[in-house]
Write a protein that holds these residues in place. Sequence first.
Motif, PDB file in Angstrom:
ATOM      1  N   ALA A 333       0.817  -1.220   0.000  1.00 53.96           N
ATOM      2  CA  ALA A 333       0.000   0.000   0.000  1.00 53.96           C
ATOM      3  C   ALA A 333       0.845   1.262   0.000  1.00 53.96           C
ATOM      4  O   ALA A 333       0.572   2.186  -0.760  1.00 53.96           O
ATOM      5  N   LEU A 337       0.996   4.141  -2.963  1.00 51.34           N
ATOM      6  CA  LEU A 337       0.455   5.470  -2.696  1.00 51.34           C
ATOM      7  C   LEU A 337       1.483   6.549  -3.032  1.00 51.34           C
ATOM      8  O   LEU A 337       1.154   7.568  -3.648  1.00 51.34           O
ATOM      9  N   PHE A 647      -5.999   5.366   1.122  1.00 49.19           N
ATOM     10  CA  PHE A 647      -6.549   4.772  -0.098  1.00 49.19           C
ATOM     11  C   PHE A 647      -8.045   4.511   0.058  1.00 49.19           C
ATOM     12  O   PHE A 647      -8.853   4.883  -0.803  1.00 49.19           O
ATOM     13  N   PHE A 653      -8.096   1.166  -4.194  1.00 47.30           N
ATOM     14  CA  PHE A 653      -7.007   0.466  -3.517  1.00 47.30           C
ATOM     15  C   PHE A 653      -6.184  -0.269  -4.558  1.00 47.30           C
ATOM     16  O   PHE A 653      -6.728  -0.884  -5.473  1.00 47.30           O
ATOM     17  N   TYR A 661      -6.330  -0.730  -9.875  1.00 44.68           N
ATOM     18  CA  TYR A 661      -6.823  -0.123  -8.638  1.00 44.68           C
ATOM     19  C   TYR A 661      -8.304  -0.485  -8.517  1.00 44.68           C
ATOM     20  O   TYR A 661      -9.091  -0.244  -9.438  1.00 44.68           O
TER      21      TYR A 661
END
Length: 764
Positions: A333, A337, A647, A653, A661
Motif C-alpha cells: 500500500a 500510494l 486509499f 485500492f 486499482y
Amino acid sequence: MAKPVADTQSHENAAGFVTDENPIAGFSHLHDSGTGGQPSMGNFPLFVHPGCPDDDFAKCAYSVMHRPTNRVPDSVFAAPGYFRINLTNTVQAEMTATAHAALYRFGFSGNATVDVYTTDLDPPLHGVPYSPLVLVDLVDLMNSRSAGSMRVDPATGRVVGHGRYLPSFGAGTYRAFFCADFRGAAIRRTGTFVSNNATEEPKSLDGVGPGFHVPTGSAGVWLQFAPPANNSLLARVGVSFVSVDRACENAEREIGDWHFERVESDARKAWRRKLAAVEVDATGVSEELQTTFWSGLYRTMLSPQNYTGENPLWNSSEPYYDSFYCIWDSFRAQHPLLTIIDPAAQTEMVRALIDIYRHEGKLPDCRMSFCKGFTQGGSNADVVIADAFIKNLTEGVDWDAAYEAVVSDAEVEPKNWGVEGRGNLVSWHNVGYIPWDDTDKNGTGPASRSISRGVEYAYDDYCISLLAAGLNRTADAIKYHRRGANWRNYWNPDQRDTYKDRTGAVRQTAFQGFLQPRLLNGTFHYQAPRACSPVQDMHSCYFDTGLDTYEGSPWLYSFYAPHDMATLVRLMGGPAAFAERLRFFHTSGIAYMGNEQAFLPVFQFHYAARPALSSFFTHAYIPRLFNASAGGIPGNDDCAMGAFSAFAMMGFFPVAGQDVYLLTAPFFPEVRLRARADGRWAVIRVVSGFDPEQGRRIYIQRARLNGKIYTRNWITHEFFAKGGLLELWVGEEEGEWGTAEGDLPPSYYPDGWDKHGPEGEDEV
C-alpha cells in the motif's frame, strides 16, 4: 533524517513517543516511525532539569533509569514539523526540525525556586534553585550501544559525540554522530556522567563500555546554566551518520539563524507542499474522519528516510534511502500510494534499492540504519520495482541493473537468506514449492514460513515476468510467468476448517480447501487453518518460529494469489462461495487488520463480482479500527496503516505490482490528486447520493469516466498519471455496477493452466 520527539519509558516506544501515562526519559533526534520489534534509534537524548537540589549538580538524576519524569496531562501538542510537551518538573519542551538537525526550545517558570515532581513513585523536591541543567546521553532506545565517546567544550558549550549501535530488526551495527550547541543562558559548570554519577572532570568520555561497566547504558556530558534572561533555552542538534564534523556542518548550514519560528514555518511549508498533491472536498465529513485521513497521508511520508549524502558505506551519485521497514509491510500500500502522490520520491527509492543491490549484492526486503534487516517473506522489492516499471516511474532508473537485481533474487540463493534474497531455491525451481522437510543446504535461514514465503515467491516471480516482458526478454517472461503459478502447489483441496470452540469441542465449518505445507514426497503436512489468527495462537508465527505462515493464518494466506484470482475463486467453489468465505473471514474474528496482508482481502470481493461488499467492509473498518483516537491504528504503522486508510477513504485500492486499482465508494464528496505540479488533476466525484455519515449510501450504483459510462470495478494508473474525471452515483443498496464478467479485475492465468505452466507460449 532528523525527527525529534519526546521518548517515553513505554513498552512499545519504537518511534520514541507513546500516548500513554508513562514518564518521559529524554528528547532525541533520530527515530523510525511505527516499527515493530525492538525500538529503533533514539540516540543521544537530551534531558533537562530546571535545577538541582541544593544547587548541587551531583544531586540531579542522570541515568535513563532515574531521570524519567511524568508529563503534564493533556499538555501534548503535535503537528507536522512541531511537537510540544510539559513535564511535571516545570519544564516545557518544544521541538522542530530541518532535514538533518533538530531545534529545541526549553521553557522554564522563572521562579527563583521550583517544586519538582518527577513520577508518582518519587517524592517531590521542594525549593529547588532555578539553574537549568541539560544532560546529553550516549544511550539509545534499545540500550544497544557497544562503544562511543562524547566531550563538551566548557567555553562554548558545544557537545559532540558518537556511538555504535544495533539495528532494531536486523544484523550488524551502525555508527551515529551528533553536534549540540546551546543558546540563551550563560554556562556555569560542565562535566561528565556515567550511570548516575556526575563529576566536573573530565570533560570528555572515550570508549565508555556498555554492560557491567555502565549498568543502565547511560553515559555522557552535562551543562548547567545560569537562569536564562527570557526563561527560555535553545538547543540545536545536528546529526550525521558520517562524522561529527558533518553533524556540525548540518546544524550550522540548516539552522544558522537559531530562529525557532522560522524553522517551524519552513517545516510546515515543506509538509504542505508534500500534501498538496491531494485535495478533498470535506463538506459534511466529520472532523475525526478528516483527521484520520490527513494523519494517514502524513504518516505515509515519514519513511523510508532520505539519507542521501549521509551514507558511510559507499560513494555513489545515486540517492540513498534507508528505513525500508520492512518492504514486506510497505509494498502492498505505501509504495503504491507514494507512486501516485510523490512519484519523484518513489522513483528515488527505487533507484536507491537498485544501488543497494550494486553494493551489497542483493536487494533488501528490510533495511534500517545501514544494516540488513530480516527477510519476513518473499523478495518483495521485486514487486516494488515491477510496480514502478509498469507505472512509468523511469527517470534515472537503470532498468538493466534493476532486472539483474530481481533475477538474482529469483535464481541465486544467498548464504544467509534470513537477511536477503530467497531460500530453498533448488526445490522452488525443481518441484515448485518449499518443502516443509527441505534439505537445501545452499544457504541458511529460519526453516519456517514455507507457505507464506512460497505464495510471495510466486507473486514475486509473476512481477518479474512483467518486467521481463517489458524489457523484451520473452523467454524469461515465460519462465517467471510459469513460476508465478507455483502458489497452487500449496492448495490442499481436502483440508477442512476445523477448530476448537470455547468448551474444547472440535468444530468444523463448511469451508474446504486451504493452503497447507507440503513434504518433499508431495504429501501435505498439517497446520491448523486458523493458527496464527486472533482466534487461535495469535502470536505463534514469527520470523524464527517453526510454523509455515508469517504473522497470519492459512485462512489469511489462502486468499493471496492477486495475479491468479480467477483460479482461486474457482478453487474456493466459484464466485458465490468465494464471497461467502471472504465475508466469513472478515466477520468471524480470524482477520486481523493490524498486519498488512489483511489489506487486499478487504477489496477482493471485486473478483467475485461483489464490489459492494468491498465497500461495505471498507466502511466497517473505518472508523471502527482506523480513527483519530489514541488507539486508532490497529497495528504497528510502518507507514502502511496510514496508506490503507488514505486509499480506502479516497475510494480505490492498489493491487501492488499490477496496473489495477479496485474502486469503492469514497469517504468524501470529491477527491483530487495531482502527482506533478504541471499535471492535470485526477478527480473522483460523488455526483449523487453522498452520505457524510458513511452509514447507508456506501455502494456505487453507476459510474462515468471522462463523460463516458464506466462499468469496470477497477481503473488503471493512466487515470492518475494523465488526469481525468471519475463520476460516481452511490446508494443504499448493492447494485449491478461492476458485476458483469467483463467488468472484473484481470486475472493473468487463463484456463488450461496446470502446475507446469501454460499450454502455449502465446498465452503469456
